[in-house]
Design an enzyme around this catalytic site. Sequence first.
Site, PDB file in Angstrom:
ATOM      1  CG  ASP A 117     -59.830 -26.854 -12.525  1.00  0.00           C
ATOM      2  OD1 ASP A 117     -60.719 -26.443 -11.754  1.00  0.00           O
ATOM      3  OD2 ASP A 117     -60.070 -27.364 -13.619  1.00  0.00           O
ATOM      4  CG  HIS A 163     -60.628 -21.990  -9.517  1.00  0.00           C
ATOM      5  ND1 HIS A 163     -60.505 -23.134  -8.739  1.00  0.00           N
ATOM      6  CD2 HIS A 163     -60.526 -22.409 -10.811  1.00  0.00           C
ATOM      7  CE1 HIS A 163     -60.360 -24.182  -9.523  1.00  0.00           C
ATOM      8  NE2 HIS A 163     -60.357 -23.773 -10.790  1.00  0.00           N
TER       9      HIS A 163
END
Length: 313
Positions: A103, A292
Amino acid sequence: MSVIQHERIQVNGIELSVHIAGPEQGQPIWLLHGFPECWHSWREQIPALAAAGYRVFVPEMRGYGESSAPAGIADYDLLTLCADIQQAMNHFGHQPVVMVGHDWGAVVAWHLALLEPARVSRLITMSVPFAGRARRPVIEIMRELYADRFNYILYFQEPGVAERELDADIERTLRLFMQDQDVFLQKKPANATLLEGVSAPGTLPPWCAQADLDVYVKTFSKHGFRGPLNWYRNFERNWQRTECLAGQQVLQPTLFLIGDSDPVGVFEAHTLKRMPDTVPNLQQQVLANCGHWIQNEQAQRVNALMLAFLART
């Protein structure tokens, strides 16, 4: 889990909290977390890498947990975030290193590879791809694309707004993020809030036990969400300050991992297609049935891919 040491070091005008594991003579490998995560996001990778002989360094990034959280928005621009890690590597005498990021940690890792081509020998990034410096600030493009509909990054821009919502009940906020990644893809009016209309959180996903969530809650209870949100408020400043990197390629051997259900893949579809031109020595893997939080959702698969890549390069 391997025995983990904890150090607080003075770098770049802040105190940086770093968790360390593995043999002292092992090659250094840095694991950089993203939002809204913490060092504990790498709990499944730390013992695997330490067992493979690596000396593992896992910082709490600026604004998180036991690390400092300066007040100014400009204190969180990208080159400042990179300098935290560069100076930490100097502190520990590191050369060369493997850099890993997920991320926002991936964004920092990509740029460390550009800034430190001799010291960062190999690169592993997850969820956020790289295709070089844009022709104009990404935030300008997003304001055009989302003029009449909600976008979480645009919502994060106004200081004080998003943190009031997210800080109101930190455990509920984190539960929602961990359980429902579609929170970031909601279709609603531009003036909505992030958690508006989101149902109450239920059972945690199998990859996040309550004890794990407690570590996340403790992390964000220290400073709240203000510091982490300030990372999002520097897109224009980041673009201005990285002019010197325009046109550069990431030349290190690189492994990029993304889940096939990761919302970032929707936002960054064009970047994913362009990435091989900017990262010529690239291996890519798309993990099936994965969202994610890739290093937690499919920890064993991620560990196997990481170790195989490191063994080959």
